[in-house]
Every structure is written in structure tokens, then in C-alpha cells.
Design an enzyme around this catalytic site. Sequence first.
Site, PDB file in Angstrom:
ATOM      1  N   ARG A 108      18.166 -40.096  -9.090  1.00 43.44           N
ATOM      2  CA  ARG A 108      17.106 -39.363  -9.794  1.00 43.44           C
ATOM      3  C   ARG A 108      16.968 -38.000  -9.148  1.00 43.44           C
ATOM      4  NH1 ARG A 108      10.935 -40.788 -11.511  1.00 43.44           N
ATOM      5  NH2 ARG A 108      12.138 -41.915 -13.060  1.00 43.44           N
ATOM      6  N   HIS A 135      16.905 -39.155 -19.534  1.00 41.13           N
ATOM      7  CA  HIS A 135      16.316 -40.317 -18.839  1.00 41.13           C
ATOM      8  C   HIS A 135      16.806 -41.570 -19.595  1.00 41.13           C
ATOM      9  CE1 HIS A 135      13.896 -42.651 -16.292  1.00 41.13           C
ATOM     10  NE2 HIS A 135      12.686 -42.290 -16.636  1.00 41.13           N
ATOM     11  N   GLN A 138      15.262 -45.139 -19.350  1.00 35.50           N
ATOM     12  CA  GLN A 138      13.958 -45.204 -20.028  1.00 35.50           C
ATOM     13  C   GLN A 138      14.164 -45.516 -21.515  1.00 35.50           C
ATOM     14  OE1 GLN A 138      10.623 -44.646 -18.741  1.00 35.50           O
ATOM     15  NE2 GLN A 138      10.220 -45.571 -20.735  1.00 35.50           N
ATOM     16  N   ASP A 231       4.738 -38.075 -23.911  1.00 35.75           N
ATOM     17  CA  ASP A 231       5.018 -38.003 -22.471  1.00 35.75           C
ATOM     18  C   ASP A 231       4.182 -36.852 -21.914  1.00 35.75           C
ATOM     19  OD1 ASP A 231       6.169 -38.168 -19.943  1.00 35.75           O
ATOM     20  OD2 ASP A 231       8.094 -37.278 -20.535  1.00 35.75           O
ATOM     21  N   CYS A 272       6.346 -43.279 -21.545  1.00 36.20           N
ATOM     22  CA  CYS A 272       7.193 -43.706 -20.422  1.00 36.20           C
ATOM     23  C   CYS A 272       6.352 -43.957 -19.163  1.00 36.20           C
ATOM     24  CB  CYS A 272       8.258 -42.662 -20.154  1.00 36.20           C
ATOM     25  SG  CYS A 272       7.557 -41.045 -19.794  1.00 36.20           S
ATOM     26  N   ARG A 317      11.438 -51.848 -18.301  1.00 33.92           N
ATOM     27  CA  ARG A 317      12.313 -51.010 -17.478  1.00 33.92           C
ATOM     28  C   ARG A 317      13.152 -51.900 -16.557  1.00 33.92           C
ATOM     29  NH1 ARG A 317      11.302 -46.010 -16.080  1.00 33.92           N
ATOM     30  NH2 ARG A 317      13.545 -46.065 -15.724  1.00 33.92           N
TER      31      ARG A 317
HETATM   32  N1   CP Z   1       8.890 -43.843 -16.556  1.00 39.84           N
HETATM   33  C1   CP Z   1       9.320 -43.566 -15.318  1.00 39.84           C
HETATM   34  O1   CP Z   1      10.476 -43.178 -15.110  1.00 39.84           O
HETATM   35  O2   CP Z   1       8.405 -43.763 -14.358  1.00 39.84           O
HETATM   36  P1   CP Z   1       8.557 -43.390 -12.806  1.00 39.84           P
HETATM   37  O3   CP Z   1       8.581 -41.894 -12.722  1.00 39.84           O
HETATM   38  O4   CP Z   1       7.385 -44.014 -12.143  1.00 39.84           O
HETATM   39  O5   CP Z   1       9.872 -43.954 -12.316  1.00 39.84           O
HETATM   40  N1  NVA Z   2       9.230 -36.092 -18.450  1.00 39.12           N
HETATM   41  C1  NVA Z   2       8.707 -36.741 -17.273  1.00 39.12           C
HETATM   42  C2  NVA Z   2       9.135 -38.162 -17.228  1.00 39.12           C
HETATM   43  C3  NVA Z   2       8.631 -38.960 -16.059  1.00 39.12           C
HETATM   44  C4  NVA Z   2       9.080 -40.367 -16.082  1.00 39.12           C
HETATM   45  C5  NVA Z   2       9.172 -36.004 -16.040  1.00 39.12           C
HETATM   46  O1  NVA Z   2      10.353 -35.648 -15.963  1.00 39.12           O
HETATM   47  O2  NVA Z   2       8.353 -35.769 -15.152  1.00 39.12           O
END
Ligand code: CP
Ligand code: NVA
Length: 330
Positions: A108, A135, A138, A231, A272, A317
Site C-alpha cells: 500500500r 484499490h 476493495q 468515499d 469503503c 475485505r
Molecule cells: N477500505 C480500506 O482500505 O480501509 P483501510 O484504509 O482501513 O485499510
Molecule cells: N480514497 C481513499 C480510500 C481509503 C480506503 C484514500 O485513498 O484515502
Amino acid sequence: MPMSLSGRSFLTLLDYTPEEMRYLLDLSTEFKRLKRNGVLHRHLTGKNIVLLFEKTSTRTRCSFEVAGADLGLSVTYLDAASSQMGKKESIADTARVLGGLYDGIEYRGFRQETVELLAEQSGVPVWNGLTDEFHPTQALADLMTIEEQFGRLKGMHVTYMGDARNNVANSLMIGCAKMGVHFTACAPKDLLPAAGLVKRCEEMAAQQGGSVRLTEDVDEGGKNADALYTDVWVSMGEPEQVWETRIKLLKPYQVNRAVIDNANDDVIFLHCLPSFHDRNTSIGEDIYAKFGLEEMEVTDEVFGSRHSKVFEQAENRMHTIKALMYATLS
Ligand code: CP
Ligand code: NVA
């Protein structure tokens, strides 16, 4: 025909066929059933994986850790502060080191190119746990949740409202296109998905009996939706200064009671997470102090309503990530 995803990386859903996605979704459902029934499934005992997190996480990290433990994997977690990656050691060198030690790598972080380089240089499956662009794990959970609620994906109407060119929206659009879902991105002009990606998704959707539609009109975008998705308005890695313009642009796209009432009676609400639906976070409180906003992308009422399936979605997830690791490491 039996499906094998052995040795494959998972960097973007663009790399996966509808049949491969169907296989992963079915496998996720099966793993969920096993977990619910308390049936042990430590099929990957003896293997090792590493989780690289350059951005923070609750769901993704915990899903990889729990899914890993359930599969019998040993899991190492490294955050940005505690590894040499990118500071004292290049991504390429890190990838070659980790590829020699581990059977799989989760990443990530920021650039999509980084996760691609890790996959290229490590020689083991690499899973994208979120980049600025995509993502994909997700989206697997999102599709699983929609299918659980309605019994099918093909022909369903999914509307994403808000920052429709962020990582979550991009992956959702691709996932919907591949599974024959009618996808609508509802956002102000500047926050609609990139034309090139939309074109690819339109082509994929057409082959599967779905469609992709872009609109700036909230009434039109949410009408008859089976699932409404939103989101955060500002994603991880974006500068704090963008909040002001983002709030101005996206306030009309908040998922509230009017948006729910305009959709189908049994519409589900998805997010998400994490979500700013109240002031019970430090960022939420800060935004309230600066802009007087109590709730942002979704109202607290909708978030807590019978339509909301966000916690089922969050649990999924783990099941989908488990299926992905099993399929690519077996
Ligand atoms: N939805 C998601 O990716 O959550 P986190 O940022 O907590 O991993
Ligand atoms: N769009 C958001 C998703 C978090 C899971 C971000 O990148 O912060």
C-alpha cells in the site's frame, strides 16, 4: 475448465478477466462459509508473506493478517518508518530481497508504478493494497457485497457519488464493467474519471451487457440505483489545502436522505471506509471547526440506516483477500 491464478500478481483489475473475477468471488463466498462454520482451512501452512504499508490502514492490514493466519501463513508487517525501502534502498533492490524471503508481497502506497516494479523485480505474487490510482482488493469486496445483497451482479445499477476519479472509484468502475453492472459516476466535471479509463471500461462493459455513464446531475445519477457508493472527499496523500475546494465541489454530492429517496426502495449504501459521517474523529472535528460541516460525504442518518451495508462490506475485505492469496499462492 479449472482456473489457476497461481503465481499471478494483483495490481489492477484491468489485468483480470471476468471469468477470473468470478472465480475469486466464488472462492471468497466459500471461504466465508468455512469461516462461519468454524472449519479450519490452513491450506498455505509453511508459506510467508510480507505487508508493506507506506500509508495507514485498518481494514486492509487486518484483513491480510487475519486471512493470512486463517490460511496458516506467517505474516510480517512493515510500515514506512521501519523499513529501508525507498530511503536507503531502492524499490527494485527491496523487491529482490523480499522476493527471496517471501512467497507473496502486499503493498500500500502512493504510485502505481511502485507496485508494478515490486511485481516485476520480486518474482513472487504482489497484491495492490491501495495506490493513488487503484484499490482493487476493495472492489472485490464491493462486488461480493452487492452480489450477497441482490443475488446477482449482471444488470445491477451502481452509482458512485463524490470524488469519482479516486482509487476506489477507478477500481469499482473497472470491476463493475467486467461483471456486467451498469455503473454511473456522478461527480462535478473536474472529479469525473479519466477519459482513457472510462473508454476502456465502456468497451469492457459493453461486452458483458453492462454500461458506464458519467453525469454531473445528482438527481439523474442516483435515480433507480440499486447501490449508492461514496468515499472520502480527500484521499490519503493529498495536501490538506485541497479540503476547502473539495468541500465546495462535493457538498452537493453528499449521500443524504434525498439521494436515498431518489434511488430504488431497497437501495444499499456502500462505503469503503473510513468515513466522515459525524464529528467523532480528529479530522472530522477539525473540518467542523474550519468549515462548520458536521458530516461530509454521507450523513450520519444514511450511514446508520437500514440501507447501509458498510460493515458487511468491511468484513468481506477479509474473505476476498483470503481468496486472492489462496488463489495466487497455491
Ligand atoms: N477500505 C480500506 O482500505 O480501509 P483501510 O484504509 O482501513 O485499510
Ligand atoms: N480514497 C481513499 C480510500 C481509503 C480506503 C484514500 O485513498 O484515502
